[in-house]
Design a protein around this motif. Structure first.
Motif, PDB file in Angstrom:
ATOM      1  N   LYS A   1     -18.672  45.655 -72.724  1.00 53.92           N
ATOM      2  CA  LYS A   1     -19.002  44.285 -73.265  1.00 53.92           C
ATOM      3  C   LYS A   1     -19.319  43.564 -72.076  1.00 53.92           C
ATOM      4  O   LYS A   1     -18.522  43.808 -71.082  1.00 53.92           O
ATOM      5  CB  LYS A   1     -17.804  43.687 -73.808  1.00 53.92           C
ATOM      6  CG  LYS A   1     -18.098  42.392 -74.377  1.00 53.92           C
ATOM      7  CD  LYS A   1     -17.024  41.479 -75.401  1.00 53.92           C
ATOM      8  CE  LYS A   1     -17.639  40.243 -75.678  1.00 53.92           C
ATOM      9  NZ  LYS A   1     -16.620  39.667 -76.519  1.00 53.92           N
ATOM     10  N   ARG A   2     -20.597  42.936 -71.936  1.00 51.54           N
ATOM     11  CA  ARG A   2     -21.074  42.279 -70.986  1.00 51.54           C
ATOM     12  C   ARG A   2     -20.956  40.661 -71.037  1.00 51.54           C
ATOM     13  O   ARG A   2     -21.059  39.968 -72.209  1.00 51.54           O
ATOM     14  CB  ARG A   2     -22.577  42.438 -71.061  1.00 51.54           C
ATOM     15  CG  ARG A   2     -22.677  43.800 -70.534  1.00 51.54           C
ATOM     16  CD  ARG A   2     -24.329  44.754 -70.459  1.00 51.54           C
ATOM     17  NE  ARG A   2     -24.153  45.855 -70.370  1.00 51.54           N
ATOM     18  CZ  ARG A   2     -24.200  46.468 -69.447  1.00 51.54           C
ATOM     19  NH1 ARG A   2     -24.101  45.961 -68.136  1.00 51.54           N
ATOM     20  NH2 ARG A   2     -24.244  48.157 -69.335  1.00 51.54           N
ATOM     21  N   TYR A   3     -20.445  40.315 -69.758  1.00 50.54           N
ATOM     22  CA  TYR A   3     -20.262  38.856 -69.722  1.00 50.54           C
ATOM     23  C   TYR A   3     -21.223  38.184 -68.384  1.00 50.54           C
ATOM     24  O   TYR A   3     -20.808  38.476 -67.415  1.00 50.54           O
ATOM     25  CB  TYR A   3     -18.917  38.435 -69.396  1.00 50.54           C
ATOM     26  CG  TYR A   3     -17.778  38.913 -70.370  1.00 50.54           C
ATOM     27  CD1 TYR A   3     -17.077  38.080 -71.406  1.00 50.54           C
ATOM     28  CD2 TYR A   3     -17.544  40.301 -70.250  1.00 50.54           C
ATOM     29  CE1 TYR A   3     -16.426  38.581 -72.281  1.00 50.54           C
ATOM     30  CE2 TYR A   3     -16.495  40.866 -71.190  1.00 50.54           C
ATOM     31  CZ  TYR A   3     -16.036  39.981 -72.060  1.00 50.54           C
ATOM     32  OH  TYR A   3     -14.881  40.494 -73.126  1.00 50.54           O
ATOM     33  N   GLY A   4     -22.391  38.115 -68.815  1.00 52.80           N
ATOM     34  CA  GLY A   4     -23.459  38.034 -67.856  1.00 52.80           C
ATOM     35  C   GLY A   4     -23.814  39.135 -67.145  1.00 52.80           C
ATOM     36  O   GLY A   4     -23.981  40.143 -67.733  1.00 52.80           O
ATOM     37  N   GLU A   5     -23.596  39.227 -65.779  1.00 54.34           N
ATOM     38  CA  GLU A   5     -23.847  40.314 -65.030  1.00 54.34           C
ATOM     39  C   GLU A   5     -22.472  41.104 -65.163  1.00 54.34           C
ATOM     40  O   GLU A   5     -22.470  42.315 -64.356  1.00 54.34           O
ATOM     41  CB  GLU A   5     -24.102  39.929 -63.497  1.00 54.34           C
ATOM     42  CG  GLU A   5     -25.547  39.319 -63.519  1.00 54.34           C
ATOM     43  CD  GLU A   5     -25.819  38.959 -61.849  1.00 54.34           C
ATOM     44  OE1 GLU A   5     -25.114  38.999 -61.298  1.00 54.34           O
ATOM     45  OE2 GLU A   5     -27.136  38.756 -61.946  1.00 54.34           O
ATOM     46  N   TYR A   6     -21.425  40.727 -65.466  1.00 58.08           N
ATOM     47  CA  TYR A   6     -20.162  41.570 -65.472  1.00 58.08           C
ATOM     48  C   TYR A   6     -19.940  42.431 -66.485  1.00 58.08           C
ATOM     49  O   TYR A   6     -20.066  41.838 -67.764  1.00 58.08           O
ATOM     50  CB  TYR A   6     -19.077  40.623 -65.332  1.00 58.08           C
ATOM     51  CG  TYR A   6     -17.441  41.405 -65.542  1.00 58.08           C
ATOM     52  CD1 TYR A   6     -17.338  42.340 -64.711  1.00 58.08           C
ATOM     53  CD2 TYR A   6     -16.686  40.772 -66.558  1.00 58.08           C
ATOM     54  CE1 TYR A   6     -15.922  42.898 -65.123  1.00 58.08           C
ATOM     55  CE2 TYR A   6     -15.520  41.242 -66.757  1.00 58.08           C
ATOM     56  CZ  TYR A   6     -15.218  42.505 -65.945  1.00 58.08           C
ATOM     57  OH  TYR A   6     -13.821  42.974 -66.302  1.00 58.08           O
ATOM     58  N   ALA A   7     -19.709  43.513 -66.333  1.00 49.72           N
ATOM     59  CA  ALA A   7     -19.484  44.591 -67.533  1.00 49.72           C
ATOM     60  C   ALA A   7     -18.181  45.168 -67.681  1.00 49.72           C
ATOM     61  O   ALA A   7     -17.583  45.929 -66.716  1.00 49.72           O
ATOM     62  CB  ALA A   7     -20.654  45.623 -67.102  1.00 49.72           C
ATOM     63  N   ARG A   8     -17.648  44.854 -68.774  1.00 47.43           N
ATOM     64  CA  ARG A   8     -16.256  45.247 -69.007  1.00 47.43           C
ATOM     65  C   ARG A   8     -16.182  46.509 -69.655  1.00 47.43           C
ATOM     66  O   ARG A   8     -16.534  46.792 -70.885  1.00 47.43           O
ATOM     67  CB  ARG A   8     -15.575  43.914 -69.627  1.00 47.43           C
ATOM     68  CG  ARG A   8     -14.233  44.230 -70.129  1.00 47.43           C
ATOM     69  CD  ARG A   8     -13.551  43.040 -71.067  1.00 47.43           C
ATOM     70  NE  ARG A   8     -12.261  43.411 -71.433  1.00 47.43           N
ATOM     71  CZ  ARG A   8     -11.766  42.551 -72.459  1.00 47.43           C
ATOM     72  NH1 ARG A   8     -12.471  41.549 -72.977  1.00 47.43           N
ATOM     73  NH2 ARG A   8     -10.632  43.024 -72.925  1.00 47.43           N
ATOM     74  N   PRO A   9     -15.406  47.453 -69.486  1.00 53.86           N
ATOM     75  CA  PRO A   9     -15.524  48.647 -70.090  1.00 53.86           C
ATOM     76  C   PRO A   9     -14.476  48.530 -71.375  1.00 53.86           C
ATOM     77  O   PRO A   9     -13.221  47.954 -71.026  1.00 53.86           O
ATOM     78  CB  PRO A   9     -14.828  49.836 -68.957  1.00 53.86           C
ATOM     79  CG  PRO A   9     -15.064  49.101 -67.685  1.00 53.86           C
ATOM     80  CD  PRO A   9     -15.081  47.543 -67.881  1.00 53.86           C
ATOM     81  N   ILE A  10     -14.694  48.940 -72.545  1.00 49.17           N
ATOM     82  CA  ILE A  10     -13.721  48.924 -73.696  1.00 49.17           C
ATOM     83  C   ILE A  10     -13.308  50.327 -73.916  1.00 49.17           C
ATOM     84  O   ILE A  10     -13.997  51.075 -74.162  1.00 49.17           O
ATOM     85  CB  ILE A  10     -14.520  48.332 -74.699  1.00 49.17           C
ATOM     86  CG1 ILE A  10     -15.252  46.836 -74.504  1.00 49.17           C
ATOM     87  CG2 ILE A  10     -13.686  48.102 -75.903  1.00 49.17           C
ATOM     88  CD1 ILE A  10     -14.230  45.587 -74.082  1.00 49.17           C
ATOM     89  N   THR A  11     -11.882  50.321 -73.685  1.00 46.31           N
ATOM     90  CA  THR A  11     -11.337  51.599 -73.990  1.00 46.31           C
ATOM     91  C   THR A  11     -10.639  51.671 -75.314  1.00 46.31           C
ATOM     92  O   THR A  11     -10.065  52.745 -75.523  1.00 46.31           O
ATOM     93  CB  THR A  11     -10.403  51.862 -72.654  1.00 46.31           C
ATOM     94  OG1 THR A  11      -9.378  50.702 -72.702  1.00 46.31           O
ATOM     95  CG2 THR A  11     -11.227  51.711 -71.318  1.00 46.31           C
ATOM     96  N   LYS A  12     -10.330  50.902 -76.078  1.00 42.79           N
ATOM     97  CA  LYS A  12      -9.515  50.732 -77.176  1.00 42.79           C
ATOM     98  C   LYS A  12     -10.256  50.350 -78.190  1.00 42.79           C
ATOM     99  O   LYS A  12      -9.739  49.256 -78.794  1.00 42.79           O
ATOM    100  CB  LYS A  12      -8.090  50.243 -77.004  1.00 42.79           C
ATOM    101  CG  LYS A  12      -7.302  50.756 -75.878  1.00 42.79           C
ATOM    102  CD  LYS A  12      -6.982  52.137 -76.496  1.00 42.79           C
ATOM    103  CE  LYS A  12      -6.055  52.970 -75.348  1.00 42.79           C
ATOM    104  NZ  LYS A  12      -6.848  53.352 -74.039  1.00 42.79           N
TER     105      LYS A  12
END
Length: 208
Positions: free
Chosen positions: A115-126
């Motif tokens: 999931k992306r928040y602007g340039e920050y990409a957060r891995p979704i593991t669950k």
């Protein structure tokens, strides 16, 4: 992830919880009056207090049972973030075009849900089982074309269905946060609870 129980914290209580993301940065004042800022964490970490979500004795009992089954902070679990649990914006429906996962190269068959928040990409593991929708170049793929590991958030395309070079892979999903209790003791007074005092039930995100 070791020490993880694939069960979800009582959803009704979690939707009344308070909390959100935390970053850890280092700020160094310079003699010039300027400052130097350095990120100590590559990913944010979420903290919650589920005590604000308890509305009844039944809620309290369900949380205490869940706490005992996890043996306090020993085992992690799924937690539904009341503010951020969809690939899309609140009030919208999940779409296979919600989040960009990457470009195909004709060989790579595995893509991490993100999931992306602007340039920050957060891995979704669950991701929530059965919720993931995937598209290649804007065309949704059927469930038989790929498999989803709900314990890691990886999407694996089946043999013969690997995205071609240059293809854009996107996905939509709902998801939970891997978390644990940030305490080994719950201090709850029935008299205080009836008087409206909210117990503190700290919960913290865990990283693989």
């Amino acid at each position: 992830m070791t020490g993880f129980h694939d069960v979800r914290f009582p959803t009704g209580v979690s939707f009344g919880a308070t909390g959100g993301p935390e970053w850890r940065n280092e700020i160094v004042p310079l003699t010039s009056g300027l400052e130097q800022r350095n990120a100590r964490w590559a990913q944010s970490r979420r903290h919650y207090d589920a005590g604000t979500g308890i509305r009844s004795l039944a809620d309290l009992e369900s949380v205490m049972t869940f706490f005992e089954a996890r043996r306090g902070s020993l085992y992690a679990f799924r937690f539904r973030d009341p503010f951020d649990h969809l690939s899309c914006k609140s009030g919208q429906s999940v779409s296979p075009a919600d989040q960009w996962l990457g470009h195909g190269d004709g060989v790579n068959a595995i893509f991490q849900l993100t999931k992306r928040y602007g340039e920050y990409a957060r891995p979704i593991t669950k991701p929530e089982p059965g919720s993931v929708r995937v598209a290649v170049n804007g065309v949704e793929r059927s469930g038989g074309d790929f498999a989803v590991d709900t314990m890691s958030g990886r999407v694996s395309f089946q043999q013969g269905k690997v995205p071609p070079a240059g293809a854009s892979i996107t996905a939509g999903f709902s998801f939970d946060v891997p978390a644990r209790f940030d305490t080994d003791r719950l201090a709850i007074s029935l008299r205080s609870f009836k008087a409206g005092e909210i117990p503190s039930i700290p919960i913290i995100e865990v990283k693989a």
